[in-house]
Design a protein around this motif. Structure first.
Motif, PDB file in Angstrom:
ATOM      1  N   SER A 289      54.518   9.713  21.547  1.00  0.00           N
ATOM      2  CA  SER A 289      55.862   9.139  21.673  1.00  0.00           C
ATOM      3  C   SER A 289      56.394   8.747  20.308  1.00  0.00           C
TER       4      SER A 289
ATOM      5  N   PHE B 229      61.421  15.991  27.873  1.00  0.00           N
ATOM      6  CA  PHE B 229      61.339  14.664  27.280  1.00  0.00           C
ATOM      7  C   PHE B 229      62.561  13.829  27.657  1.00  0.00           C
TER       8      PHE B 229
ATOM      9  N   GLN C  49      57.576  11.893  27.120  1.00  0.00           N
ATOM     10  CA  GLN C  49      57.605  12.821  28.238  1.00  0.00           C
ATOM     11  C   GLN C  49      58.345  12.204  29.420  1.00  0.00           C
TER      12      GLN C  49
ATOM     13  N   VAL D  16      55.168  15.081  21.986  1.00  0.00           N
ATOM     14  CA  VAL D  16      56.490  15.158  21.362  1.00  0.00           C
ATOM     15  C   VAL D  16      56.376  15.788  19.975  1.00  0.00           C
TER      16      VAL D  16
END
Length: 488
Positions: free
Chosen positions: A272, A300, A61, A91
């Motif tokens: 992530s 992102f 992010q 994500v």
């Protein structure tokens, strides 16, 4: 080759002007040499900075854009409200397919985390001063009334796809002690790896089971213990105050199992995705290629330590920029000053030029004589620069860099620019966001190589030749009879 001999004899006769020209040429040579040396050292420093940050790029992010969106959506006239938190954006794992085919990737790690409570009498490792987050302190609501305590979990459950590539483990933060490590083959399975101290305190071993609860819904899940690992992480102040932050209370599991505990909203998502590249110098190339994909980069970011890299390189790039400007200025003004001095010197020798031309000496040979004179002085200047260039360049560079570092430090302490702190947005091992201490590069290793010296010599020679030929052509464009008649 009598014009060469005449040039050497002229130098012997005009020692005073020769010394002045030597001083100017030496200054020009040293500045040019320093400029080339700094440019070369800057490139080496850029590689060093990348090596310090490592060959890792994380898709996560973009906290800076998230904060900017939050500020943009706020009504300036509205009363500030308490408890307004940052919305976490997970994500989508589908983004992995768009990136894992790019060049220079050695491996990748998918990570997510959550807090969890323990069941069946299993307890977390804690110090005497540690407060468990299960019994979280009661806070006040926006209306001033007391809110019910919210449990965040006694342990941290770390979701991964490969134990050996997990952030902490890959950086030497732990190792497998017994059993087997989590791999891609364990995805979709309810399996975990426990830390050695945690396992010993609770008398748990490989082959056993452990129950974990969602701290918000209290839904319980059972998992098989497939491995025991040992952490090398130290216990910091935060861990002493919170059991979930204790390194001994970190339980590794497949990210799919962690998503199951977190809830259906997290299916197919992670906190992530970290990519490991074959060389730090390929980080920027990977990021540029990644930006060409269909990933939502409004939410992102591909973070290769860009903020830290900019902070490390900013003072050095400022020095390099200053040296480049100085190089141009000194080259132009040096050529102008040399041209002016040579023109005045030629005007003083107008009678000599007229006699030589009346005796049939060609203009090109007279100009050649002047070139011999200045080139001999240039050779002396180059010889001196060869012995003193490295030390002078290092002293000048160290002074410039020290000034830049001091200026940057003062600006940061005063909060110049109004930007959000640069240490926000780096993801920690626990899945949260942590502060990253940037190690400054406080020294430029300026080494004058044969390449830099050769470049300097060519540029200095070009400057000297141009500064000699232009005034010579202007003066010798007149007729020799006019020169002698004016002189008489």
């Amino acid at each position: 080759m009598d014009f060469i001999l005449r040039g050497l004899l002229s130098l012997k006769k005009r020692k005073g002007k020769g010394i002045i020209l030597l001083a100017i040429m030496l200054i020009v040579c040293l500045v040019i040499l320093s400029g080339f040396g700094i440019q070369s050292a800057t490139k080496a420093a850029a590689v060093l900075a990348r090596q310090k940050l490592g060959a890792e790029v994380t898709l996560m992010q973009d906290m800076q854009k998230t904060m900017e969106k939050m500020r943009a959506q706020q009504d300036p006239a509205a009363e500030p409200t308490r408890g307004k938190g940052i919305t976490r954006a997970s994500v989508p794992i589908e983004y992995l397919d768009q990136l894992k085919g790019l060049e220079n990737i050695k491996g990748y790690s998918l990570e997510n985390s959550t807090g969890a409570n323990l069941g069946d009498g299993v307890i977390a490792v804690a110090s005497e001063t540690t407060e468990t987050t299960t019994a979280a302190k009661v806070g006040g609501g926006q209306d001033g009334k007391m809110k019910a305590p919210v449990s965040k979990g006694d342990i941290t459950l770390m979701g991964i796809n490969d134990f050996s590539l997990a952030s902490e483990i890959n950086n030497g933060g732990g190792e497998l002690v017994s059993g087997s490590a989590i791999t891609e083959n364990d995805l979709e399975k309810n399996v975990v790896m426990l830390e050695e101290v945690f396992a010993e305190d609770n008398k748990l071993a490989v082959g056993g089971t452990i129950k974990l609860k969602n701290p918000e819904t209290s839904v319980e899940f059972e998992a098989s213990i497939i491995g025991i690992y040992k952490t090398n992480s130290t216990v910091d102040d935060t861990a002493f105050r919170n059991t979930a932050m204790m390194p001994y209370n970190k339980i590794y599991a497949p990210y799919t199992f962690v998503n199951t505990i977190k809830g259906s909203d997290y299916t197919g998502k992670v906190d992530s995705i970290k990519f490991f590249l074959d060389d730090p110098v390929n980080v920027d190339k990977f990021i540029e290629e990644g930006k060409k994909t269909n990933i939502d980069f409004e939410t992102f970011v591909l973070d290769g330590g860009t903020r830290e890299y900019d902070q490390m390189m900013s003072p050095i790039e400022n020095v390099a920029s200053f040296s480049k400007i100085t190089l141009v200025v000194v080259t132009v003004f040096g050529a102008g000053i040399l041209g002016l001095i040579i023109m005045l010197s030629i005007k003083e020798r107008i009678n000599e030029i007229g006699i030589l031309m009346s005796l049939g000496e060609k203009r090109i040979r007279i100009i050649g004589q002047f070139l011999v004179e200045v080139l001999v002085i240039l050779v002396i200047a180059l010889s001196v620069a060869a012995f003193t260039g490295s030390s002078i360049s290092k002293v000048a560079t160290d002074k410039l860099l020290a000034n830049e570092l001091q200026t940057e430090s003062q600006q940061q302490s005063q909060g110049v620019g109004g930007q959000m702190p640069q240490n926000i947005g780096r993801q920690g091992n626990g899945g949260g966001f942590s502060k990253t201490k940037v190690e400054k590069i406080e020294e430029l290793n300026v080494k004058i190589t044969a390449t830099e010296f050769f470049q300097m010599a060519l540029l200095a020679m070009l400057v000297v030749i141009v500064a000699t030929i232009i005034p010579s052509l202007m003066i010798m464009s007149v007729n020799p009879k006019e020169i002698l008649s004016k002189n008489s």
